[in-house]
Write an enzyme that holds these catalytic residues in place. Structure first.
Site, short mmCIF file in Angstrom:
data_model
loop_
_atom_site.label_atom_id
_atom_site.label_comp_id
_atom_site.label_asym_id
_atom_site.label_seq_id
_atom_site.Cartn_x
_atom_site.Cartn_y
_atom_site.Cartn_z
N HIS A 71 0.89 -1.18 0.00
CA HIS A 71 0.00 0.00 0.00
C HIS A 71 0.92 1.22 0.00
O HIS A 71 1.60 1.49 0.98
CB HIS A 71 -0.91 0.00 1.23
N ARG A 73 1.00 4.42 0.25
CA ARG A 73 1.03 5.59 1.16
C ARG A 73 1.60 5.24 2.54
O ARG A 73 1.79 6.12 3.36
CB ARG A 73 -0.35 6.17 1.32
N GLU A 74 1.86 3.96 2.78
CA GLU A 74 2.33 3.55 4.09
C GLU A 74 3.85 3.68 4.15
O GLU A 74 4.59 2.70 4.24
CB GLU A 74 1.82 2.14 4.40
N ASN A 146 -3.86 -5.61 -1.94
CA ASN A 146 -4.03 -6.56 -0.84
C ASN A 146 -5.43 -7.14 -0.80
O ASN A 146 -5.91 -7.61 0.21
CB ASN A 146 -3.69 -5.90 0.51
N ARG A 147 -6.13 -7.06 -1.91
CA ARG A 147 -7.44 -7.70 -2.08
C ARG A 147 -7.50 -8.49 -3.39
O ARG A 147 -8.56 -8.98 -3.77
CB ARG A 147 -8.56 -6.63 -2.11
N HIS A 198 2.68 -3.67 6.52
CA HIS A 198 1.80 -2.51 6.28
C HIS A 198 1.95 -1.54 7.45
O HIS A 198 2.67 -1.81 8.42
CB HIS A 198 0.34 -2.97 6.26
N SER A 199 1.25 -0.45 7.36
CA SER A 199 1.01 0.41 8.54
C SER A 199 -0.39 0.97 8.35
O SER A 199 -0.90 0.96 7.22
CB SER A 199 2.06 1.54 8.58
N TYR A 200 -1.06 1.47 9.35
CA TYR A 200 -0.64 1.56 10.75
C TYR A 200 -1.63 0.76 11.61
O TYR A 200 -2.59 0.20 11.03
CB TYR A 200 -0.64 3.04 11.16
N GLU A 272 1.15 -4.56 10.89
CA GLU A 272 0.69 -3.18 10.78
C GLU A 272 1.55 -2.37 11.75
O GLU A 272 1.42 -2.52 12.97
CB GLU A 272 -0.80 -3.05 11.17
#
Lengths: 311, 94
Positions: A71, A73-74, A146-147, A198-200, A272
């Site tokens: 993802h 933006r993480e 992630n889907r 990932h985050s967060y 996360e």
């Protein structure tokens, strides 16, 4: 060209895609016996997708996979991935755990798992999460990578709306960023642990996300997760929760680690990272190194377990 | 480049399933351009949502009218992004 060595690289700031790719080349050039760069495919917009391989020899050894930044933006995750890469080269031959792991296993690290999305967060929209593929018949762009995996694909826990942040895509593996990993994992055939970062929210999650049925290895995964988050907390006291995806957060179908687990990769985890919401995806750069340091302790715990529990 | 001036991130705390459903209805209202950083999961787990400035009033009125608790987690997304960019430029210069 902007730095002469990875020792001079600034790990305490966020970097662009180009800077990270430069770092990767520099790290490989400094450690030709240990590190190599593999291109596993190209993104929708044609960017190369690179994976770092850390190996001390052997042929198709049991391996550990770590990816960050699926993802886009993480940002703390790609930044942590850069730090992990340097840490591995520094610790091999120095640290007993890392040395034991690499004397028997390979480590694959994909730092920028969604290059198109990551470039877009730097150029146009810092909040971009998905890939940048176009969907026929829709003005909206991108699929949630992630889907998009073939594990419960299409079931509840993802959206069929191309404008949604959790749009699953028309078919499983439609995204080249996903298909490249699928092909790599299946052709390698000997990956024993798969960790997607990932985050967060400060969570350590294991399968399943698309169904509430417990994973056959739930007990072991839960125990190992507990040990990992305990190791993580030992450094700065950062508290992580742990559990199955569906029980700990929500139902999520088509997710990475459900697919890897269904491939037989027992030690399949999603992290996360920091924080719990004060800054969310906009975690200040001052927290990059402490986040990477504490996460590393959890990763070591999982990698050691995989080394000591061959299957 | 997209700017996020006036965008806020709200942390919503739903008390029960009924409130959860109401928040999920928000998710489907595309014109609000909501960006769920943490989606609706179950009562007791926080929901974080970035709300564009032009949708702020409507969303807050909606939540308050239903007695759904929320707090402002990030006052202005753009100011954090400006800080982040500033930090990167400073680091690069150094």
């Amino acid at each position: 060209a902007w730095v002469r060595s990875t020792d001079a690289f600034n790990y305490a700031t966020y970097h662009t895609l180009e800077e990270i790719y430069d770092f990767i080349d520099l790290l490989v050039s400094e450690n030709p016996q240990l590190v190599s760069k593999i291109q596993i495919g190209n993104t929708y917009e044609g960017r190369p997708i690179y994976v770092l391989k850390f190996s001390t020899g052997g042929n198709n050894r049991p391996a550990i996979w770590i990816d960050t930044g699926i993802h886009s933006r993480e940002w703390v995750t790609q930044a942590s991935g850069v730090w992990f890469a340097k840490k591995i080269t520094e610790d091999y031959g120095q640290d007993a755990s890392v040395t034991a792991i690499l004397d028997n296993m390979d480590i694959f690290l994909e730092i920028v798992t969604n290059p198109d999305g990551f470039a877009f967060t730097h150029s146009k929209n810092r909040m971009w999460r998905k890939t940048r593929s176009k969907t026929a018949g829709s003005l909206c762009i991108g699929v949630d990578p992630n889907r998009n995996w073939d594990a419960g694909f299409g079931e509840a826990g993802a959206s069929s709306n191309p404008c949604s942040e959790t749009y699953r895509g028309k078919v499983a593996n439609s995204e080249s960023e996903v298909k490249s990993i699928v092909d790599f994992v299946q052709s390698h055939g000997n990956i024993k642990a798969f960790i997607s970062i990932h985050s967060y929210s400060q969570l350590l999650l294991y399968p399943y996300g698309y169904k509430s049925e417990a994973a056959p290895d739930k007990e072991e995964l839960d125990q190992l997760a507990k040990s990992a988050v305990t190791a993580l907390a030992s450094l700065y006291g950062t508290k992580f929760e742990y559990g199955s995806i569906i029980k700990t957060i929500y139902q999520a179908s088509g997710s990475t680690v459900d697919w890897t687990y269904n491939q037989g990769i027992k030690y399949s985890y999603t992290f996360e990272l920091r924080d719990t919401g004060r800054y969310g995806f906009l975690l200040p750069a001052s927290q990059i190194i402490p986040t990477a340091q504490e996460t590393w302790l959890a990763l070591l715990t999982i990698m050691e377990h995989a080394l000591n529990h061959p299957y | 480049s997209e700017d996020f001036v006036g965008h806020q991130v709200l942390r919503i705390s739903v008390a029960d399933e009924a409130q959860m459903q109401k928040v999920k209805e928000l998710e489907d209202l595309e014109h609000l351009q909501l960006d769920f950083w943490r989606g609706p999961a179950h009562p007791g787990s926080p929901i974080d949502v970035r709300v564009p400035f032009r949708s702020l009033q409507a969303v807050k009125v909606f939540l308050e009218s239903l007695g759904i608790k929320y707090k402002i987690m990030i006052e202005d997304v753009q100011s954090l992004l400006d800080e982040e960019k500033e930090q990167m430029l400073t680091a690069k210069a150094r």
